[in-house]
Design a protein around this motif. Sequence first.
Motif, PDB file in Angstrom:
ATOM      1  N   ALA A 100       0.837  -1.203   0.000  1.00 28.44           N
ATOM      2  CA  ALA A 100       0.000   0.000   0.000  1.00 28.44           C
ATOM      3  C   ALA A 100       0.879   1.263   0.000  1.00 28.44           C
ATOM      4  O   ALA A 100       0.617   2.213  -0.736  1.00 28.44           O
ATOM      5  CB  ALA A 100      -0.922  -0.009   1.215  1.00 28.44           C
ATOM      6  N   ALA A 101       1.949   1.244   0.818  1.00 28.10           N
ATOM      7  CA  ALA A 101       2.832   2.421   0.894  1.00 28.10           C
ATOM      8  C   ALA A 101       3.498   2.690  -0.455  1.00 28.10           C
ATOM      9  O   ALA A 101       3.621   3.843  -0.876  1.00 28.10           O
ATOM     10  CB  ALA A 101       3.882   2.215   1.983  1.00 28.10           C
ATOM     11  N   ALA A 146       8.645  12.648  -0.579  1.00 27.75           N
ATOM     12  CA  ALA A 146       9.380  12.090   0.563  1.00 27.75           C
ATOM     13  C   ALA A 146       8.560  12.265   1.850  1.00 27.75           C
ATOM     14  O   ALA A 146       8.537  11.368   2.709  1.00 27.75           O
ATOM     15  CB  ALA A 146      10.741  12.778   0.700  1.00 27.75           C
ATOM     16  N   HIS A 147       7.873  13.388   1.969  1.00 28.06           N
ATOM     17  CA  HIS A 147       7.030  13.604   3.155  1.00 28.06           C
ATOM     18  C   HIS A 147       5.856  12.626   3.186  1.00 28.06           C
ATOM     19  O   HIS A 147       5.480  12.122   4.240  1.00 28.06           O
ATOM     20  CB  HIS A 147       6.513  15.050   3.182  1.00 28.06           C
ATOM     21  CG  HIS A 147       7.601  16.071   3.318  1.00 28.06           C
ATOM     22  ND1 HIS A 147       7.418  17.398   3.050  1.00 28.06           N
ATOM     23  CD2 HIS A 147       8.900  15.943   3.704  1.00 28.06           C
ATOM     24  CE1 HIS A 147       8.555  18.045   3.256  1.00 28.06           C
ATOM     25  NE2 HIS A 147       9.463  17.183   3.643  1.00 28.06           N
ATOM     26  N   ILE A 148       5.299  12.383   2.002  1.00 30.40           N
ATOM     27  CA  ILE A 148       4.209  11.401   1.916  1.00 30.40           C
ATOM     28  C   ILE A 148       4.709  10.017   2.340  1.00 30.40           C
ATOM     29  O   ILE A 148       4.025   9.275   3.048  1.00 30.40           O
ATOM     30  CB  ILE A 148       3.652  11.355   0.461  1.00 30.40           C
ATOM     31  CG1 ILE A 148       2.847  12.624   0.157  1.00 30.40           C
ATOM     32  CG2 ILE A 148       2.810  10.110   0.223  1.00 30.40           C
ATOM     33  CD1 ILE A 148       1.538  12.731   0.916  1.00 30.40           C
ATOM     34  N   ASP A 149       5.948   9.689   1.933  1.00 31.59           N
ATOM     35  CA  ASP A 149       6.517   8.390   2.306  1.00 31.59           C
ATOM     36  C   ASP A 149       6.636   8.258   3.824  1.00 31.59           C
ATOM     37  O   ASP A 149       6.344   7.209   4.399  1.00 31.59           O
ATOM     38  CB  ASP A 149       7.897   8.198   1.661  1.00 31.59           C
ATOM     39  CG  ASP A 149       7.795   8.013   0.150  1.00 31.59           C
ATOM     40  OD1 ASP A 149       6.691   7.678  -0.328  1.00 31.59           O
ATOM     41  OD2 ASP A 149       8.805   8.216  -0.535  1.00 31.59           O
ATOM     42  N   ILE A 150       7.087   9.345   4.464  1.00 28.48           N
ATOM     43  CA  ILE A 150       7.214   9.320   5.930  1.00 28.48           C
ATOM     44  C   ILE A 150       5.849   9.028   6.557  1.00 28.48           C
ATOM     45  O   ILE A 150       5.716   8.193   7.443  1.00 28.48           O
ATOM     46  CB  ILE A 150       7.743  10.683   6.449  1.00 28.48           C
ATOM     47  CG1 ILE A 150       9.197  10.889   6.016  1.00 28.48           C
ATOM     48  CG2 ILE A 150       7.628  10.765   7.971  1.00 28.48           C
ATOM     49  CD1 ILE A 150       9.745  12.268   6.347  1.00 28.48           C
ATOM     50  N   ARG A 173       3.909   5.485   8.595  1.00 27.17           N
ATOM     51  CA  ARG A 173       3.208   5.502   9.880  1.00 27.17           C
ATOM     52  C   ARG A 173       1.773   4.988   9.779  1.00 27.17           C
ATOM     53  O   ARG A 173       1.257   4.362  10.692  1.00 27.17           O
ATOM     54  CB  ARG A 173       3.108   6.946  10.422  1.00 27.17           C
ATOM     55  CG  ARG A 173       4.398   7.649  10.575  1.00 27.17           C
ATOM     56  CD  ARG A 173       5.227   6.901  11.630  1.00 27.17           C
ATOM     57  NE  ARG A 173       6.423   7.644  11.917  1.00 27.17           N
ATOM     58  CZ  ARG A 173       6.505   8.531  12.893  1.00 27.17           C
ATOM     59  NH1 ARG A 173       5.481   8.774  13.663  1.00 27.17           N
ATOM     60  NH2 ARG A 173       7.636   9.163  13.114  1.00 27.17           N
ATOM     61  N   PHE A 174       1.132   5.333   8.661  1.00 30.30           N
ATOM     62  CA  PHE A 174      -0.304   5.078   8.550  1.00 30.30           C
ATOM     63  C   PHE A 174      -0.629   3.685   8.056  1.00 30.30           C
ATOM     64  O   PHE A 174      -1.691   3.154   8.349  1.00 30.30           O
ATOM     65  CB  PHE A 174      -0.942   6.021   7.519  1.00 30.30           C
ATOM     66  CG  PHE A 174      -0.993   7.447   7.958  1.00 30.30           C
ATOM     67  CD1 PHE A 174      -1.249   7.789   9.269  1.00 30.30           C
ATOM     68  CD2 PHE A 174      -0.823   8.465   7.037  1.00 30.30           C
ATOM     69  CE1 PHE A 174      -1.330   9.112   9.652  1.00 30.30           C
ATOM     70  CE2 PHE A 174      -0.900   9.784   7.408  1.00 30.30           C
ATOM     71  CZ  PHE A 174      -1.149  10.112   8.726  1.00 30.30           C
ATOM     72  N   ALA A 212      -4.876  12.578  13.762  1.00 24.54           N
ATOM     73  CA  ALA A 212      -3.483  12.207  13.472  1.00 24.54           C
ATOM     74  C   ALA A 212      -2.825  11.600  14.706  1.00 24.54           C
ATOM     75  O   ALA A 212      -2.119  10.586  14.610  1.00 24.54           O
ATOM     76  CB  ALA A 212      -2.706  13.426  12.994  1.00 24.54           C
ATOM     77  N   ALA A 213      -3.079  12.204  15.878  1.00 25.78           N
ATOM     78  CA  ALA A 213      -2.434  11.727  17.107  1.00 25.78           C
ATOM     79  C   ALA A 213      -2.832  10.280  17.400  1.00 25.78           C
ATOM     80  O   ALA A 213      -2.001   9.478  17.842  1.00 25.78           O
ATOM     81  CB  ALA A 213      -2.773  12.648  18.276  1.00 25.78           C
ATOM     82  N   ARG A 214      -4.095   9.939  17.127  1.00 30.00           N
ATOM     83  CA  ARG A 214      -4.528   8.549  17.339  1.00 30.00           C
ATOM     84  C   ARG A 214      -3.716   7.583  16.479  1.00 30.00           C
ATOM     85  O   ARG A 214      -3.487   6.441  16.867  1.00 30.00           O
ATOM     86  CB  ARG A 214      -6.010   8.408  16.959  1.00 30.00           C
ATOM     87  CG  ARG A 214      -6.985   8.867  18.020  1.00 30.00           C
ATOM     88  CD  ARG A 214      -8.350   8.175  17.866  1.00 30.00           C
ATOM     89  NE  ARG A 214      -8.964   8.382  16.555  1.00 30.00           N
ATOM     90  CZ  ARG A 214      -9.722   9.441  16.228  1.00 30.00           C
ATOM     91  NH1 ARG A 214      -9.921  10.400  17.114  1.00 30.00           N
ATOM     92  NH2 ARG A 214     -10.245   9.552  15.039  1.00 30.00           N
ATOM     93  N   ARG A 215      -3.318   8.044  15.283  1.00 37.97           N
ATOM     94  CA  ARG A 215      -2.541   7.169  14.404  1.00 37.97           C
ATOM     95  C   ARG A 215      -1.062   7.091  14.788  1.00 37.97           C
ATOM     96  O   ARG A 215      -0.422   6.063  14.617  1.00 37.97           O
ATOM     97  CB  ARG A 215      -2.582   7.686  12.954  1.00 37.97           C
ATOM     98  CG  ARG A 215      -3.942   7.856  12.383  1.00 37.97           C
ATOM     99  CD  ARG A 215      -4.621   6.479  12.331  1.00 37.97           C
ATOM    100  NE  ARG A 215      -5.880   6.573  11.656  1.00 37.97           N
ATOM    101  CZ  ARG A 215      -6.041   6.387  10.354  1.00 37.97           C
ATOM    102  NH1 ARG A 215      -5.009   6.095   9.596  1.00 37.97           N
ATOM    103  NH2 ARG A 215      -7.216   6.488   9.824  1.00 37.97           N
ATOM    104  N   PHE A 216      -0.551   8.245  15.203  1.00 33.76           N
ATOM    105  CA  PHE A 216       0.903   8.337  15.368  1.00 33.76           C
ATOM    106  C   PHE A 216       1.379   7.867  16.732  1.00 33.76           C
ATOM    107  O   PHE A 216       2.503   7.436  16.887  1.00 33.76           O
ATOM    108  CB  PHE A 216       1.363   9.795  15.269  1.00 33.76           C
ATOM    109  CG  PHE A 216       1.265  10.376  13.907  1.00 33.76           C
ATOM    110  CD1 PHE A 216       1.505   9.619  12.787  1.00 33.76           C
ATOM    111  CD2 PHE A 216       0.960  11.718  13.747  1.00 33.76           C
ATOM    112  CE1 PHE A 216       1.430  10.181  11.527  1.00 33.76           C
ATOM    113  CE2 PHE A 216       0.890  12.285  12.500  1.00 33.76           C
ATOM    114  CZ  PHE A 216       1.122  11.509  11.387  1.00 33.76           C
ATOM    115  N   LEU A 217       0.542   8.114  17.761  1.00 36.36           N
ATOM    116  CA  LEU A 217       1.079   8.062  19.130  1.00 36.36           C
ATOM    117  C   LEU A 217       0.614   6.819  19.885  1.00 36.36           C
ATOM    118  O   LEU A 217      -0.350   6.187  19.505  1.00 36.36           O
ATOM    119  CB  LEU A 217       0.673   9.345  19.875  1.00 36.36           C
ATOM    120  CG  LEU A 217       1.190  10.630  19.224  1.00 36.36           C
ATOM    121  CD1 LEU A 217       0.587  11.843  19.906  1.00 36.36           C
ATOM    122  CD2 LEU A 217       2.711  10.693  19.334  1.00 36.36           C
TER     123      LEU A 217
END
Lengths: 224, 224
Positions: free
Chosen positions: A112-113, A214-218, A222-223, B219-224
Amino acid sequence: MVALLILWRDPCLPYSEERVGWKPSRRRRLSAVKADRDKQRTRIVGAAIRLAEEHGLDRVGLREVAEEVGLALGTLYKSFRNKDEILGAVVDRQMAAMREALGGPVPAGETAADRVHSFFERFTEVVARHPAFTRGMLGALSTGRGAVVKAILRSDVETSKMVIGAIRGVPAAEVDFERCGDDERETAFLLRQIWFASMIGWSVGLHPLDEVVAHIDIAARRFL
Amino acid sequence: MVALLILWRDPCLPYSEERVGWKPSRRRRLSAVKADRDKQRTRIVGAAIRLAEEHGLDRVGLREVAEEVGLALGTLYKSFRNKDEILGAVVDRQMAAMREALGGPVPAGETAADRVHSFFERFTEVVARHPAFTRGMLGALSTGRGAVVKAILRSDVETSKMVIGAIRGVPAAEVDFERCGDDERETAFLLRQIWFASMIGWSVGLHPLDEVVAHIDIAARRFL
């Protein structure tokens, strides 16, 4: 919110004025009038992009566009009451072109990424094809020019469908947005927000265009 | 990129012009000149915010600011060569005030997500205290006004430290940014990007201010 500032690939279709040798029916005449009006709108939108790319969006007014297209200002007014309406039409047409270019095929990638990367890479490339114009549009959007903001809003669901399609690995056209869960919608929303903020960063010279993806990749790490 | 458009709480400190009865040393005189210049810059920055809030940032020029402060235009030029430099100074001073208000205490909350919520809630509230001015600054930033962009860049690390402090539950002043891992830096960066995009959304009327923090929560729910 999203920013969809897609640059329409070929805005200046040839404008045929050939005479027809038969007398068309009323319905035929009406549809010919509509086709002519569409062609004229197309030429106007194309002229606005060209002028903005060359001189900066701030310097483009209805008068300049009319001159570039070879129309009387009064005739231009029949299609667009002000510059914002032209910019709104630019976004609508670009979205249609983007749908055609990116809505069908599934972006390349095993995960997906990877697919999200491919999608935003292509998306960014198309959006930034006319950089000066795009910078102007991002500025117009961020300063709240009504018609631009409305056109962008109209394109929100469409972009989300493309992102969700990339995540799932299916064509965007197969994504039924109404049936998507909160999780997918939120992911698409956050990716679009990050993309938009990074496009502004590129637009004002904080970083090169590559960094947008690159920001989207970061974020995708995470997502997804 | 970040957007830090913090509105300085009390920009208009009283300007003392009392005469002193003794002749100061050269060093003392120099430091008095510096203090006077600082006060003058403070008054100029405060006047720019007030005028922008009242009439819109676009309508504020050096001439209007000089008139509001009661300075000759030539004297104003000694402090600021153009409007962008004033706007850059606004951001710098707002950042200093923000550091004072938010850099010390740890934001309330049991979990990292709660503390991030508290931090951005307060941050957003302070930034949007003068809404018309803030909208103008967001527009100025997004259209790439050089001095504004540079000032925002200067504040990047500082904001990230505040976000990381909120995540860890320690005061921002205790965060050594150089020693933060990629993971923490990236989280802070993504949260700032999402915040910025949502501030633009608020600024152009897409949604109310509350939603900015709601987006951060997603976003915080996803990241943290």
